[in-house]
Design an enzyme around this catalytic site. Structure first.
Site, PDB file in Angstrom:
ATOM      1  N   GLU A  54       5.311  -4.579   4.449  1.00 20.94           N
ATOM      2  CA  GLU A  54       6.253  -5.430   3.728  1.00 20.94           C
ATOM      3  C   GLU A  54       5.720  -6.841   3.459  1.00 20.94           C
ATOM      4  O   GLU A  54       6.414  -7.662   2.879  1.00 20.94           O
ATOM      5  CB  GLU A  54       7.597  -5.560   4.478  1.00 20.94           C
ATOM      6  N   GLU A 104       3.735  -4.597   0.700  1.00 25.32           N
ATOM      7  CA  GLU A 104       3.943  -3.304   0.039  1.00 25.32           C
ATOM      8  C   GLU A 104       5.022  -2.505   0.743  1.00 25.32           C
ATOM      9  O   GLU A 104       5.397  -2.790   1.871  1.00 25.32           O
ATOM     10  CB  GLU A 104       2.647  -2.499   0.000  1.00 25.32           C
TER      11      GLU A 104
END
Length: 342
Positions: free
Chosen positions: A311, A168
């Site tokens: 991430e 994310e």
């Protein structure tokens, strides 16, 4: 909404025997043996193989960020998404190193990137509501986000993917994840709110106060996982939750990243407990509260590198270990194969 079958335990003894009879002392490969067993349960006991794995990065902005809970403004979400597309972020480097394809999904960042090559448009809005003042989104948006995530997982499933890693990007999303954690686990928000991007003591105090305020104003509405997402979630957290449930429904493995992804995993388990059987936890985040999350989910993360990047970085770095677990299960000789008598 999600029809997820529990994993088949009929062949557990056979799977365990195959692992135990490899040319090694019993249990000598530690957690890799547990992962190999899980792979065999989910993908088939004879020769479980990982095919066409993908990393999905879900990006969105959060209204609470405007109140100063991060070292970075919300505009950085868009800037980092463009960095992903350009191939310059840590996650791009790691994906190249392990040979993993990734895609970036705009779930609702402030600035629309519609038409930008390399960004999948699944926008639910231009950032959520500020959760300490109002609900993050409507229940309709939660359902729409779930449906979008399901469609994306179905697309990859049709391409032969049987493992997804989830990451994310979203300034302010550790506040949302902390609020979700506190609600589901029934613990004090002070145990859940951490430093996120590296905030100072004064900002941490403000962040804790705002999360506590969010929990207070929504207390009466936090009655089920969908309402928890509507009141406290992020557009990316909603879609990660839906992606996990949809993947498990299709008998796919799910590699969960750190604090925010684990918050989505906790909601997914609330919606359908069977999804937990399909989850592998990539790493132990250094973000405050993640260790408690792992205990709550009875999870043993594969890596502990002191990371808190997000991430999907921890999930991607764990992939070679997951491949190694499949490799030893499928290729390592047994004692009888090798003619070794013990």
């Amino acid at each position: 909404m999600f029809n997820i079958s529990p994993v088949n335990h009929e062949f557990d003894d056979e799977i365990q025997s195959k692992i135990d009879n490899k040319t090694k002392p019993m249990g000598a490969l530690g957690e890799l043996e547990n992962i190999a067993k899980q792979l065999a349960q989910v993908l088939g006991k004879d020769k479980p193989e990982i095919t066409n794995p993908k990393l999905l990065i879900f990006a969105a902005d959060h209204g609470i960020a405007a109140s100063g809970v991060s070292i970075a403004p919300s505009e950085v979400t868009t800037q980092m998404v463009m960095n992903f597309v350009a191939g310059g972020a840590a996650i791009n480097v790691f994906c190249r190193q392990v040979g993993l394809d990734m895609e970036v999904i705009d779930c609702g960042i402030l600035q629309s990137l519609e038409g930008v090559e390399g960004v999948i448009n699944q926008r639910l809005g231009a950032g959520t509501g500020a959760i300490h003042k109002q609900p993050a989104m409507t229940l309709g948006a939660v359902k729409q986000g779930m449906d979008m995530a399901c469609a994306r997982i179905e697309f990859h499933h049709q391409q032969g993917c049987n493992l997804i890693a989830l990451g994310e990007m979203g300034i302010g999303n550790t506040s949302s994840a902390a609020a979700i954690m506190a609600t589901i686990m029934g613990v004090s928000s002070a145990n859940c709110v951490g430093r996120g991007t590296g905030i100072d003591a004064a900002t941490l105090k403000r962040k804790q106060m705002l999360v506590e305020q969010a929990l207070h104003i929504h207390k009466a509405e936090l009655t089920d996982p969908y309402n928890i997402l509507a009141c406290l979630g992020g557009f990316e957290i909603v879609q990660m939750t839906g992606a996990m449930l949809a993947a498990a429904e299709r008998n796919m493995l799910i590699v969960v990243d750190g604090f925010i992804a684990t918050a989505a995993a906790m909601v997914a388990v609330q919606i359908n407990a069977n999804v937990r059987d399909y989850m592998i936890f990539g790493h132990q985040s250094d973000e405050r509260g993640h260790c408690m999350m792992m205990e709550h989910l009875q999870a043993r993360p594969l890596l502990n590198l002191g990371m808190r990047l997000g991430e999907g970085s921890g999930a991607v770095l764990a992939l070679p270990l997951i491949r190694a677990a499949a490799g030893f299960y499928n290729e390592m000789a047994s004692f009888s194969d090798a003619g070794i008598e013990i």
